[in-house]
Motif scaffolding. Structure first.
Motif, mmCIF file in Angstrom:
data_model
loop_
_atom_site.group_PDB
_atom_site.id
_atom_site.type_symbol
_atom_site.label_atom_id
_atom_site.label_comp_id
_atom_site.label_asym_id
_atom_site.label_seq_id
_atom_site.Cartn_x
_atom_site.Cartn_y
_atom_site.Cartn_z
ATOM 1 N N ILE A 98 0.548 -1.098 0.356
ATOM 2 C CA ILE A 98 -0.328 0.000 0.017
ATOM 3 C C ILE A 98 0.827 0.897 -0.077
ATOM 4 N N LEU A 99 0.836 2.073 -1.074
ATOM 5 C CA LEU A 99 1.398 3.492 -1.132
ATOM 6 C C LEU A 99 0.976 4.099 -0.218
ATOM 7 N N VAL A 100 2.304 4.893 0.213
ATOM 8 C CA VAL A 100 1.349 5.726 2.012
ATOM 9 C C VAL A 100 2.082 7.359 1.132
ATOM 10 N N LYS A 101 3.125 7.500 0.732
ATOM 11 C CA LYS A 101 4.073 8.274 0.357
ATOM 12 C C LYS A 101 4.896 8.132 -0.920
ATOM 13 N N GLU A 102 4.473 8.960 -1.914
ATOM 14 C CA GLU A 102 5.078 8.794 -3.425
ATOM 15 C C GLU A 102 6.617 9.451 -2.896
ATOM 16 N N PRO A 103 7.527 9.474 -4.045
ATOM 17 C CA PRO A 103 8.993 9.144 -3.401
ATOM 18 C C PRO A 103 9.339 10.840 -3.924
ATOM 19 N N THR A 104 9.637 11.703 -2.697
ATOM 20 C CA THR A 104 10.348 12.263 -2.667
ATOM 21 C C THR A 104 11.490 12.868 -2.096
ATOM 22 N N LYS A 105 12.233 14.197 -2.970
ATOM 23 C CA LYS A 105 13.488 14.150 -3.017
ATOM 24 C C LYS A 105 13.458 15.159 -1.238
ATOM 25 N N LYS A 106 14.203 14.811 -0.556
ATOM 26 C CA LYS A 106 14.954 15.309 0.832
ATOM 27 C C LYS A 106 15.809 16.484 0.384
ATOM 28 N N PRO A 107 16.020 17.456 1.871
ATOM 29 C CA PRO A 107 16.894 18.413 1.708
ATOM 30 C C PRO A 107 18.472 17.809 1.356
ATOM 31 N N TRP A 108 18.780 16.871 1.839
ATOM 32 C CA TRP A 108 20.127 16.736 1.832
ATOM 33 C C TRP A 108 20.601 15.427 0.712
ATOM 34 N N GLY A 109 18.707 15.044 -0.093
ATOM 35 C CA GLY A 109 19.297 14.491 -1.467
ATOM 36 C C GLY A 109 18.490 13.368 -1.879
ATOM 37 N N GLN A 110 19.127 12.766 -0.345
ATOM 38 C CA GLN A 110 18.301 11.397 -0.763
ATOM 39 C C GLN A 110 16.912 10.870 -1.204
ATOM 40 N N ILE A 111 15.754 10.376 -1.563
ATOM 41 C CA ILE A 111 15.069 9.895 -2.151
ATOM 42 C C ILE A 111 14.003 8.910 -1.074
ATOM 43 N N VAL A 112 13.285 9.262 -0.703
ATOM 44 C CA VAL A 112 12.801 8.906 0.082
ATOM 45 C C VAL A 112 11.270 8.435 -0.275
ATOM 46 N N ASP A 119 0.539 -6.991 6.194
ATOM 47 C CA ASP A 119 -0.061 -6.596 7.549
ATOM 48 C C ASP A 119 0.072 -5.282 7.820
ATOM 49 N N GLY A 120 0.829 -4.445 7.223
ATOM 50 C CA GLY A 120 0.822 -3.033 7.869
ATOM 51 C C GLY A 120 1.697 -2.131 8.232
ATOM 52 N N PHE A 121 2.746 -3.610 7.850
ATOM 53 C CA PHE A 121 4.371 -2.856 8.792
ATOM 54 C C PHE A 121 4.956 -1.956 7.416
ATOM 55 N N LEU A 122 5.799 -0.773 8.041
ATOM 56 C CA LEU A 122 6.003 0.480 7.480
ATOM 57 C C LEU A 122 6.885 0.029 6.264
ATOM 58 N N ILE A 123 7.466 0.269 5.185
ATOM 59 C CA ILE A 123 8.441 0.661 5.014
ATOM 60 C C ILE A 123 9.010 1.658 4.314
ATOM 61 N N GLU A 124 10.309 1.599 4.533
ATOM 62 C CA GLU A 124 10.867 2.398 3.766
ATOM 63 C C GLU A 124 11.988 2.609 2.185
ATOM 64 N N ILE A 125 11.482 2.923 0.992
ATOM 65 C CA ILE A 125 12.359 2.736 0.417
ATOM 66 C C ILE A 125 13.529 3.656 -0.110
ATOM 67 N N CYS A 126 14.476 3.966 -0.295
ATOM 68 C CA CYS A 126 15.293 5.444 -0.142
ATOM 69 C C CYS A 126 16.759 4.892 -1.165
ATOM 70 N N THR A 127 17.187 5.897 -1.706
ATOM 71 C CA THR A 127 18.053 5.890 -2.274
ATOM 72 C C THR A 127 19.418 5.854 -0.685
ATOM 73 N N GLU A 128 20.629 5.701 -0.773
ATOM 74 C CA GLU A 128 21.615 5.303 0.189
ATOM 75 C C GLU A 128 21.806 6.949 0.452
ATOM 76 N N VAL A 129 21.503 7.735 1.831
ATOM 77 C CA VAL A 129 22.477 8.903 1.844
ATOM 78 C C VAL A 129 24.128 8.891 1.636
ATOM 79 N N GLU A 130 24.237 9.688 1.026
ATOM 80 C CA GLU A 130 25.701 10.471 0.727
ATOM 81 C C GLU A 130 26.403 11.431 1.281
ATOM 82 N N GLY A 131 27.246 11.249 1.598
ATOM 83 C CA GLY A 131 27.842 11.991 2.355
ATOM 84 C C GLY A 131 27.907 11.726 3.692
#
Length: 131
Positions: A98-112, A119-131
């Motif tokens: 179930i999609l909770v939040k579309e991919p978003t670019k964070k101020p530090w550059g990571q896409i989340v 079963d309702g567990f929350l999953i974060e899909i993200c790019t590697e944190v740079e730096g």
């Protein structure tokens, strides 16, 4: 020495959860107990595991709060790193996430992006944190 070995999610159906994570995220099955009450996936250095709610009840006599997609998620998430967040989100939702939040670019550059599993567990899909 202390090493983070695994995260265990208490689920309704271990086999169904294993199949979902295999299909949605291409993880490999490591082990499922003969009674289907416990299973593990190979996900990298940390193992993602599943225990049936029945087994969890046997281990935790005072009970526990069950995850349910209809309720708000717990204040915890599991995170999966990928080079292509949008592609993985699309694949996971095609297998029932179930999609909770579309991919978003964070101020530090990571896409989340955020999903919930069967079963309702929350999953974060993200790019590697740079730096």
């Amino acid at each position: 020495m202390v090493k983070f070995g695994y995260t265990i999610l208490y689920v309704e159906n271990v086999e169904e959860s294993i199949v979902f994570y295999e299909n949605a995220f291409d993880f490999s099955r490591k082990f499922i107990s003969p009674d289907n009450d416990y299973g593990e996936l190979i996900t990298g250095e940390t193992t993602l595991s599943f225990a049936s709610k029945k087994l969890a009840t046997e281990n935790l006599k005072d009970g526990f709060i069950e995850s349910n997609p209809k309720d708000k998620p717990f204040a915890i998430e599991i995170g999966f790193i990928t080079d292509n967040v949008a592609e993985l989100v699309q694949k996971a939702t095609s297998f029932g996430a179930i999609l909770v939040k579309e991919p978003t670019k964070k101020p530090w550059g990571q896409i989340v992006a955020y999903l919930r599993d069967l079963d309702g567990f929350l999953i974060e899909i993200c790019t590697e944190v740079e730096g």
